[in-house]
Enzyme design. Structure first.
Site, PDB file in Angstrom:
ATOM      1  N   HIS A 260       0.849  -1.187   0.000  1.00  0.00           N
ATOM      2  CA  HIS A 260       0.000   0.000   0.000  1.00  0.00           C
ATOM      3  C   HIS A 260       0.888   1.242   0.000  1.00  0.00           C
ATOM      4  CE1 HIS A 260      -3.400   2.571   0.729  1.00  0.00           C
ATOM      5  NE2 HIS A 260      -2.837   3.053   1.828  1.00  0.00           N
ATOM      6  N   ASP A 262       0.506   5.266  -0.121  1.00  0.00           N
ATOM      7  CA  ASP A 262      -0.339   6.456  -0.113  1.00  0.00           C
ATOM      8  C   ASP A 262       0.153   7.419  -1.187  1.00  0.00           C
ATOM      9  OD1 ASP A 262      -2.167   5.828   1.953  1.00  0.00           O
ATOM     10  OD2 ASP A 262      -0.614   6.215   3.432  1.00  0.00           O
ATOM     11  N   ASP A 372      -7.794   1.387   3.011  1.00  0.00           N
ATOM     12  CA  ASP A 372      -7.326   2.358   4.000  1.00  0.00           C
ATOM     13  C   ASP A 372      -8.007   3.710   3.831  1.00  0.00           C
ATOM     14  OD1 ASP A 372      -5.781   3.421   6.070  1.00  0.00           O
ATOM     15  OD2 ASP A 372      -4.233   4.098   4.702  1.00  0.00           O
ATOM     16  N   HIS A 577      -7.297   9.330  -0.441  1.00  0.00           N
ATOM     17  CA  HIS A 577      -7.893   9.249   0.896  1.00  0.00           C
ATOM     18  C   HIS A 577      -7.074   9.890   2.013  1.00  0.00           C
ATOM     19  CE1 HIS A 577      -5.644   5.276   0.751  1.00  0.00           C
ATOM     20  NE2 HIS A 577      -5.198   5.773   1.886  1.00  0.00           N
TER      21      HIS A 577
END
Length: 913
Positions: A260, A262, A372, A577
């Site tokens: 993951h 971001d 997330d 997000h």
């Protein structure tokens, strides 16, 4: 000759094994201390530092200065390019040779002008394999480059990783040397580690744990760290233990590599580009050595970045996609926030994402992948299905502060009745490490035992990137089918969901939103980002509508397809997000606001007075409607702390700076203005506006905000009693309770909504409208709108400065549908566009909708259909704009007849010229 242990004490035997592999104790004589053999200095080491992120070709042309281990570099966000010249000793022939590199920055190793591996201490990637078994004909003299980003895996927080970045931080080079790597020691260490963890995780009640304990102890007896010839007998004991197979009913773990990343959070967008490259090039190297290794990866934007900046790496990724090892998932442009983007923005996330994956990899994604984000809209199941997806994976609801979500595998039902098969990995993480703990937690925390016997384990360093390591793969390989543990399959999302679907007969259904009981402040923080998002959504909507209208009047009009796609992609990127929720550092906020400034198109060529909504903007309901005024209380502006732990610490604003003055008292508008002091540093000025033929009172608001850890809200006490309030969401609305009967109710002390919220009883209600806010609270008869926050991490200056926004209160007779609350909220957010040079244009309308219950949301041009197709004048299509030739829409006398289910989204392909 070894002897069985005399002692049976569990703690003694366990500590014996732990110390034997410890990296802290007895490293001068234990096995861990033998991991590396001989060392050799580099021939030379030099560095070039720059405040910018530059390409490899630029970097190698810079002036390099000598440096050494122990030197410090930076400051934060700088880049250091190291030139590494080395010569492997001839005496190391036949040995595995590594470059060992440790620093507190994030490194990327370049060889032969290509990136070859990430080097990040926090991600347990501290060495590069120069040769697995040095041969005479291999190069011994090599020049490498290390690109070191002066930030850590989680940015550069001052004092804690979530704090604002420390701009003056320095980054130290701790190791840079050639070493002999003892692979047989590493293999034996992994055996010991897994056995010790089995002992710990299975506990004193489990027989298998004791078998692991005595196996490890016997291995210590057999193994002499100074004698590699003793290792094989110890390894044989471990292999015998791990090869004892499981029963057929054991839970099955689907292990998938994951990383993951971001797209922005504690680091800026530009650094994410390098994080992707560092992580994914390491993944590709693992695939070259481990053909069974499967890696899942989302976010089309990140693939686009790598394609643009690292084309060689992108080609390798395409190769492994075709092999079925590197698996694109998600189907969206970024992993967006699940609450705040508009319905059309969510559609475009899938449209841009799925089209990218199809164009670059020849396939659409089958799963929506959003592990997330801060909650999930109840309209997502329908949007997913419209984009060709009926599977969903996340784990974020495991973060709930109060209530435990009751399922891990279930059907999620949206507000229109659409259902998608949903899986929350029971280990409650998207960055596991392949350890025994991960496997045990996966089985233990599975809330659907007896219903679902398959679960995902996503392994690899995440959030800041990093991804899987060879050690993680080695761990999982040892326990593929070992008694006492779940069976472990290296798997794919498709295999996981196919197995879950096959045994779905007993699964439960969850209807409605997936509300995260945490991070409610993200509905309000970074108000300028939220304002930019709402305004750009409206602007792009209007440009598309206006361009279609212009095209229908002038076939020579050039529809701005490419420019619109670029602007949409920037808007979608800012809906990541950690950006639109405001949970990012100040550098990201600055980038996002610049993207909003650039997100504009000229409407000068669209010679119209443009009403981009599908209803007459002069149709009104008078505010003086019987009973309306008398049941609306006086609004209160409040300042205070706001969290689950600090309810009730509110202070009404009553300190008047400028008393009420009348600005306009007749004609088409009546308005008054006043100013209030929030504190010695902050103030608010409002113009309260009542327009003729307008059913709501507007509060045009300006705030100069310089608070710390404070929250600004406005509340309206209303004389309405209802057990539920209604909130607008994407393409629809839902109800939430106004009471706090249960923990599921009171934990929603702050909820999200879009352009409006409404409380109604039979025959009367009050709606609260806004042009850029998302945080609401309705408790009993108090309607509250959140205006500004003042957190200090990770952006120490979040929301400081001048703000302008508008909200409105609308009392109404009848239901909110009968009062056209939905339409009036659109009117507030989509102003009439005044286009110059209008004298020669007669009024005309392109579309009208016969039912007030239907909103014509978007009008846009679509790419040309495939040659040879004849769609006629009207066809139904999906949200990816793929026509359904078996379902032509009924067209009669320029009218299209459609039948809707509640909250159904319908897309039409229309030939309009």
């Amino acid at each position: 000759m070894y002897h069985p242990p005399v002692l049976k004490n569990r703690r003694t035997l366990l500590e014996r094994s732990e110390k034997f592999i410890s990296d802290t104790y007895f490293t001068d004589c234990n096995l861990r201390g033998r991991l590396y053999g001989d060392t050799h200095q580099l021939t030379s080491l030099s560095v070039s530092q720059t405040a910018k992120r530059i390409s490899y070709s630029e970097a190698v042309q810079q002036n390099f200065q000598p440096c050494k281990v122990g030197d410090a570099f930076g400051s934060t966000w700088w880049t250091c390019w190291f030139k590494v010249v080395l010569k492997i000793p001839e005496a190391w022939r036949g040995k595995e040779v590594h470059l060992r590199w440790e620093s507190d920055g994030e490194g990327m190793l370049w060889r032969d002008e290509q990136p070859v591996q990430g080097l990040t201490k926090e991600g347990e990637k501290t060495s590069y394999i120069l040769s697995e078994c040095l041969k005479q004909n291999e190069p011994h003299s090599i020049t490498l480059y290390v690109e070191l980003a002066c930030n850590g895996l989680f940015g550069a927080g001052q004092g804690s990783f979530i704090a604002a970045p420390d701009p003056n931080r320095k980054y130290t080079l701790q190791k840079a040397e050639l070493v002999v790597f003892n692979r047989d020691v590493q293999e034996l260490l992994t055996d010991f580690e897994m056995l010790v963890d089995i002992v710990k995780m299975l506990g004193e009640e489990d027989q298998r744990g004791y078998q692991a304990l005595f196996t490890a102890n016997e291995m210590v007896n057999l193994c002499d760290p100074t004698d590699p010839d003793s290792f094989s007998s110890a390894r044989s004991l471990a292999q015998k233990f791990f090869s004892q197979r499981n029963g057929q009913s054991q839970h099955i773990v689907h292990a998938m590599g994951h990383c993951h990343i971001d797209s922005a959070w504690l680091w800026p967008y530009e650094e994410t580009i390098r994080k992707c490259a560092r992580s994914w090039v390491t993944v590709v190297r693992l695939m070259e050595k481990n053909p069974e290794f499967i890696f899942t990866c989302s976010q089309a934007q990140q693939f686009q970045w790598v394609k643009n900046w690292y084309p060689g790496l992108f080609s390798r990724i395409q190769y492994f996609v075709q092999k079925g090892q590197f698996i694109p998932v998600g189907g969206t442009w970024v992993e967006m926030d699940g609450n705040l983007p508009s319905g059309e923005s969510m559609v475009r996330q899938f449209l841009e994402g799925q089209n990218f994956f199809k164009a670059e990899f020849g396939q659409y994604c089958k799963e929506f992948w959003l592990p997330d984000t801060f909650g999930y809209s109840a309209q997502l199941p329908q949007i997913m299905q419209g984009a060709g997806i009926d599977r969903f994976l996340t784990q974020k609801l495991s973060w709930n502060l109060v209530n435990t979500f009751p399922h891990n595998t279930f059907f999620w039902e949206g507000i229109d009745g659409s259902q998608v098969l949903t899986h929350f990995p029971p280990g409650n993480s998207y960055e596991m490490k392949g350890k025994i703990e991960d496997l045990i937690k996966t089985v233990k925390h599975n809330k659907d035992k007896g219903r679902a016997n398959h679960s995902a384990v996503l392994f690899g360093f995440g959030d800041g990137g990093g991804g899987p390591t060879q050690l993680m793969l080695d761990r999982l390989q040892r326990v593929q089918d070992s008694d006492g543990l779940p069976r472990v399959n290296m798997s794919t999302p498709d295999r996981l969901f196919s197995e879950l679907q096959a045994e779905s007969g007993l699964l439960c259904t969850w209807s409605g939103e997936l509300f995260l009981e945490l991070h409610n402040g993200t509905y309000t923080t970074q108000a300028k980002i939220k304002l930019g998002n709402r305004r750009c959504e409206a602007l792009l909507h209007d440009v598309e509508v206006g361009s279609c209208l212009a095209l229908s009047q002038n076939v020579g009009f050039s529809y701005p397809t490419k420019q619109l796609q670029e602007l949409w992609r920037l808007l979608l990127l800012n809906q990541f997000h950690d950006v639109i929720p405001g949970s990012c550092i100040e550098m990201v906020v600055e980038d996002a606001l610049e993207y909003y400034k650039g997100n504009s198109l000229s409407l000068d060529e669209v010679h119209l007075i443009l009403n981009t909504l599908s209803w007459d903007r002069t149709e009104v309901i008078a505010l003086s409607e019987e009973g309306a005024q008398s049941r609306l209380g006086t609004p209160n502006l409040d300042k205070g702390h706001h969290s689950l732990y600090e309810w009730g610490t509110w202070c009404p604003l009553v300190d008047v700076i400028k008393p009420v003055q009348v600005l306009s008292s007749g004609g088409l508008r009546g308005s008054v203005t006043f100013s209030l002091r929030i504190s010695a540093k902050s103030s608010i000025t409002q113009e309260v506006i009542l327009d003729a033929n307008c059913p709501y009172i507007k509060f045009s608001t300006q705030v100069d905000w310089a608070e710390a850890h404070k929250f600004l809200k406005v509340e309206f006490p209303v004389q309405v009693r209802s057990s539920n309030a209604t909130y607008e969401i994407q393409f629809g609305h839902l109800q939430r309770p106004t009471h706090r009967n249960t923990s599921w109710d009171w934990v929603r002390f702050e909820v999200w909504g879009h352009k409006w919220a409404d409380v109604s009883e039979h025959g009367f209600g009050v709606a609260l409208l806004n042009d850029c806010k998302y945080g609401y609270s309705v408790h009993q008869n108090i309607m509250t709108l959140s205006l500004l926050r003042a957190p200090k991490a990770p952006d120490a200056n979040a929301d400081m400065g001048h703000h302008e926004f508008t909200y409105a209160v609308m009392p109404h007779a009848g239901s909110f549908q009968e009062a056209s609350v939905i339409q009036h909220a659109y009117n507030l957010n989509f102003p009439l566009r005044l286009i110059p040079d209008m004298n020669n244009i007669r009024p005309w309308s392109m579309f009208t909708v016969s039912s007030a219950a239907v909103i014509l949301e978007t009008i846009k041009q679509v790419p040309t259909l495939e040659t040879g197709t004849n769609p006629g004048n009207s066809l139904l299509c999906d949200l990816l704009e793929q026509p359904n030739y078996s379902r032509p829409a009924e067209v009669n006398d320029s009218k299209v007849s459609l039948t809707f289910r509640p909250f159904q989204i319908i897309s039409l392909l229309l030939r309009i010229f």
